[in-house]
Design a protein around this motif. Sequence first.
Motif, PDB file in Angstrom:
ATOM      1  N   TYR A  86      52.591-116.627 -10.709  1.00 29.93           N
ATOM      2  CA  TYR A  86      52.209-115.437 -11.477  1.00 29.93           C
ATOM      3  C   TYR A  86      50.792-114.990 -11.145  1.00 29.93           C
ATOM      4  O   TYR A  86      50.530-113.790 -11.012  1.00 29.93           O
ATOM      5  CB  TYR A  86      52.341-115.754 -12.967  1.00 29.93           C
ATOM      6  CG  TYR A  86      52.040-114.603 -13.896  1.00 29.93           C
ATOM      7  CD1 TYR A  86      52.789-113.438 -13.871  1.00 29.93           C
ATOM      8  CD2 TYR A  86      51.014-114.708 -14.832  1.00 29.93           C
ATOM      9  CE1 TYR A  86      52.535-112.398 -14.741  1.00 29.93           C
ATOM     10  CE2 TYR A  86      50.749-113.671 -15.713  1.00 29.93           C
ATOM     11  CZ  TYR A  86      51.509-112.518 -15.664  1.00 29.93           C
ATOM     12  OH  TYR A  86      51.240-111.476 -16.528  1.00 29.93           O
TER      13      TYR A  86
ATOM     14  N   GLY B 209      55.508-111.314 -10.526  1.00 35.73           N
ATOM     15  CA  GLY B 209      56.190-112.077 -11.565  1.00 35.73           C
ATOM     16  C   GLY B 209      55.921-113.553 -11.444  1.00 35.73           C
ATOM     17  O   GLY B 209      55.047-113.993 -10.696  1.00 35.73           O
TER      18      GLY B 209
ATOM     19  N   THR C 239      70.147-113.076 -12.261  1.00 36.83           N
ATOM     20  CA  THR C 239      69.817-112.642 -13.614  1.00 36.83           C
ATOM     21  C   THR C 239      71.051-112.224 -14.396  1.00 36.83           C
ATOM     22  O   THR C 239      71.172-112.523 -15.592  1.00 36.83           O
ATOM     23  CB  THR C 239      68.804-111.484 -13.572  1.00 36.83           C
ATOM     24  OG1 THR C 239      67.615-111.931 -12.905  1.00 36.83           O
ATOM     25  CG2 THR C 239      68.449-111.028 -14.965  1.00 36.83           C
TER      26      THR C 239
ATOM     27  N   ILE D 228      60.554-113.770 -21.588  1.00 34.16           N
ATOM     28  CA  ILE D 228      61.178-113.379 -20.318  1.00 34.16           C
ATOM     29  C   ILE D 228      61.820-112.002 -20.446  1.00 34.16           C
ATOM     30  O   ILE D 228      61.715-111.162 -19.538  1.00 34.16           O
ATOM     31  CB  ILE D 228      62.218-114.442 -19.891  1.00 34.16           C
ATOM     32  CG1 ILE D 228      61.517-115.753 -19.530  1.00 34.16           C
ATOM     33  CG2 ILE D 228      63.055-113.942 -18.720  1.00 34.16           C
ATOM     34  CD1 ILE D 228      62.468-116.927 -19.364  1.00 34.16           C
TER      35      ILE D 228
ATOM     36  N   SER E 164      58.791-109.331 -20.664  1.00 32.69           N
ATOM     37  CA  SER E 164      57.891-109.295 -19.509  1.00 32.69           C
ATOM     38  C   SER E 164      58.608-108.939 -18.218  1.00 32.69           C
ATOM     39  O   SER E 164      58.016-108.332 -17.321  1.00 32.69           O
ATOM     40  CB  SER E 164      57.176-110.639 -19.352  1.00 32.69           C
ATOM     41  OG  SER E 164      58.100-111.686 -19.126  1.00 32.69           O
ATOM     42  N   SER E 165      59.888-109.314 -18.108  1.00 33.14           N
ATOM     43  CA  SER E 165      60.649-108.984 -16.904  1.00 33.14           C
ATOM     44  C   SER E 165      61.497-107.736 -17.089  1.00 33.14           C
ATOM     45  O   SER E 165      61.511-106.846 -16.239  1.00 33.14           O
ATOM     46  CB  SER E 165      61.545-110.166 -16.504  1.00 33.14           C
ATOM     47  OG  SER E 165      60.777-111.287 -16.166  1.00 33.14           O
TER      48      SER E 165
ATOM     49  N   SER F 274      58.921-104.685 -17.695  1.00 36.52           N
ATOM     50  CA  SER F 274      57.713-104.578 -16.887  1.00 36.52           C
ATOM     51  C   SER F 274      57.539-103.128 -16.436  1.00 36.52           C
ATOM     52  O   SER F 274      58.490-102.495 -15.968  1.00 36.52           O
ATOM     53  CB  SER F 274      57.826-105.508 -15.669  1.00 36.52           C
ATOM     54  OG  SER F 274      56.698-105.405 -14.853  1.00 36.52           O
TER      55      SER F 274
ATOM     56  N   LYS G 238      52.843-106.160 -18.162  1.00 39.03           N
ATOM     57  CA  LYS G 238      53.842-107.172 -18.501  1.00 39.03           C
ATOM     58  C   LYS G 238      53.810-107.381 -20.020  1.00 39.03           C
ATOM     59  O   LYS G 238      53.004-108.162 -20.530  1.00 39.03           O
ATOM     60  CB  LYS G 238      53.515-108.494 -17.803  1.00 39.03           C
ATOM     61  CG  LYS G 238      53.554-108.442 -16.306  1.00 39.03           C
ATOM     62  CD  LYS G 238      54.972-108.395 -15.826  1.00 39.03           C
ATOM     63  CE  LYS G 238      55.090-108.769 -14.375  1.00 39.03           C
ATOM     64  NZ  LYS G 238      56.495-108.719 -13.933  1.00 39.03           N
TER      65      LYS G 238
END
Length: 865
Positions: free
Chosen positions: A259, A266, A429, A540, A543-544, A547, A819
Amino acid sequence: MINTLIGDIGHASVIVAFVAAIVSSYAYFMASRAKVEATGDNSWRNLARGAFYVHGAAVMMIIFALFNIIYEHRYEYYYAWSHSSNHLPVHYMISCFWEGQEGSFLLWIFWHVLLGLALIRGGRKDKVWEAPVMAMFSFVQLFLTSMILGVVIGDLKIGSSPFILMRDFMTDAPVFALDPNFVPNDGTGLNPLLQNYWMVIHPPTLFLGFAATLVPFAFAMAGLWKGKFTEWVKPALPWSHFAAVVLGIGIIMGAYWAYETLNFGGYWNWDPVENAVYIPWLVLVGAIHTMIAYRRGKSGLKASYILVIASFLLILYATFLTRSGILGNASVHSFTDLGLSGQLFAYLAVFAVLAVALLAYRWKSIPTTQKELATYSGEFWVFIGAIVLCLAAFQVLFTTSIPVYNSFMGFIGFESNAALPADQIAHYTKFQLWGGVAVAVISGIGQLLWWRKGNQGSFLDAITLPGMLTLLFASLIIVLSKLGVLNETIDNPVYITLLVAALFSVFANLSIILNLLHKKVSLSGGAVSHIGIALMLIGILFSSGYSNIISQNVSGMVYSREFSDDINRDNVLLWRNSPVEMDKYSVSYHGQFQEIAGVPGYVNRELLFPTADEYKAIARGPIKAKDKTYFETGDTLEVVSPENIYYQVQYKERDGDKSFTLYPRAQVNPNMGLLASPDIKHFADKDLYTHVSSIPDPNEEKEWGELQEYEVTAGDTIILNDYVAVFNGIEPIQQVPGVALEPGDVAVQADMKIFGERKNYHAHPVLMIKDQMLGRVPEEVADLGLRITFLNIDTENNKFKLGVNASQKDYIILKAMEKPFVNVLWIGTIVMSIGFVMAIIRRNDEGKKKPKAAAPKEKRKVQAA
């Protein structure tokens, strides 16, 4: 002559460690025989312990020898030359130790030694397990030590020695034909991306997790071997918790290193090397749940055997994947093949065959319970959770192993071109996200049923409050996002499902903790861990999933046709000192900085005059930080890492007075291209993640325009490349940076003030007469794209001639993204770890208690499967 004493000591110690591991494993095997145990003869056990102590002492000597060749810069050894260099600080020398395969194997061996000593110490109190468990331990050490043995018998190579000399490794190099005793002056250095403090602590933590998985595996194998099919679970369970928490922390450390060091934006990229560690951790966590279920309800013993054995074998498989070279170009940071692929496969195959064969042989003897698991029992949901974890692990394992499948098909004569998914992040994912949903829901339901009576009425009562709080908070978050309080609108049904599941897990487990407070807080370790995992899922998700790239190119121009569409679309071009509006910020780039030893923060390169030694510079002016002067003009400075340039980027809120400065780092590596590391501004609700995507090539000669000459007198004002400049006159100087003036030499410098857009600059080009020859030291003002040269002096008319070249101003291309709530991920990691530690303490306390003798009527009936 080359002094090879330390290398000879190290290599001899490897041989001693290898032989001692053989003796220890055989002696412990003999001590485990029924006849020996029946007679109480301790001779084999004492021999085994002594051999293991010798093995441990030899391993310590290997570590001392290897670190010595790194620390003392003994570049006659290939390992030191290929992993270290003269200017590395001590903490990065430690990283050099395990950067190579041999060093990482040695780190793994070291942890096994410490764990083995702990088991021996515990075995003095309970001698039932020491011999069979340590027999397996020593047998594993035998294989691991063979990886660094470095012995060649005919065409057979056993291991790769870290103590091989350069002249023996690079036999075809012409320099060694001319001089067999040639020793390089410097090494190639540590991989630039590994020069990070996380790489000092992440590998040891990860390898301790690897090593710790051997303990429950050894207990399981000992249980099968000695017919103690149920007793092994109790001593193995706290070790399983320990292995899981250490391995989990190691994984997260690696994620945080990525990170703040890598520039893909990421902390997880689904790289095969990342996956290879993630898979056994999932299976190990599943094993812990089945072991706990067995301890409570006497069900799931066979599943516990399978998962504990699988977790260790998957560690060996991960080792084979990452070190055999079989991944090829599929991974960005796997090890290259050192010719050990066959040996690594043998290591995996021996333990896989041994474990599976012993399990199959004893399968019918493993007791099972006749009791069926009810839907409203905690054990039932524990098993469902373990199944979900294993399915998630299998999905990652199946895809990650595609290069292995291709290689195997080629080995047996069939061509296979199966390819990894083009978008691996999206591929993994879409499956793992639903796995996360299932884990969150099951962890909530399972905990409620685990601590409640197993019937529908009590479950409905228990789930009511967590369910209501979940709906309330989920609705509130969604509404706030639609009102614009959050940066993104939460309207993706899949993301909403994950959010609801994670919140339910938090509230369900929190209710368990509150109910257990009046009993015993240590009982709530599982609930605390589940809350941590739920928080990680929420972190997660935001932030993912949300983003936000704020560095959108709105200029309407393409920076370069050689750039990808992503760079041209998602980056801003920043000319030096020219602010650009970006989202809610005004962003500007203000020059290049470097680290200087003894000075906090970074120092502007304009204040540094380079010397022939790139690690030394001379101060052009006072070096200050926070109004404190650390060096005066002319002082020699030590540059910490000359290859690393820090680019000063200032953010200022357009609708407020708040501002902050970031220093993203970049270097142009001759072998790896542009290596950019981000700088991160941490807020309570988000991180602002900034990194450099492109810079002018520092290795290309800067193109300067035609020289423009100016004849001036003191006080004259001239226009230089659209900037107003005032020539104040000249002054004699006693020293010139980088030049040694002798008696009779003369040097003067011009004093000029240039008015820039953001600040004023002082330029001092130098004219000197040295050894009766005219010399000039020009001054470059990089901010303004100017180079000023003091050409001559007309002493009769008191006039001075200056030459000015102009060039393109300095620039960077920058990417920035927000993020949201990434801190929730890191907080969740800490909470999960605390829960695991609480569980370890609880299981250790249980292990110290002597079991109560059960009355005959209370004994459970079991039968063989």
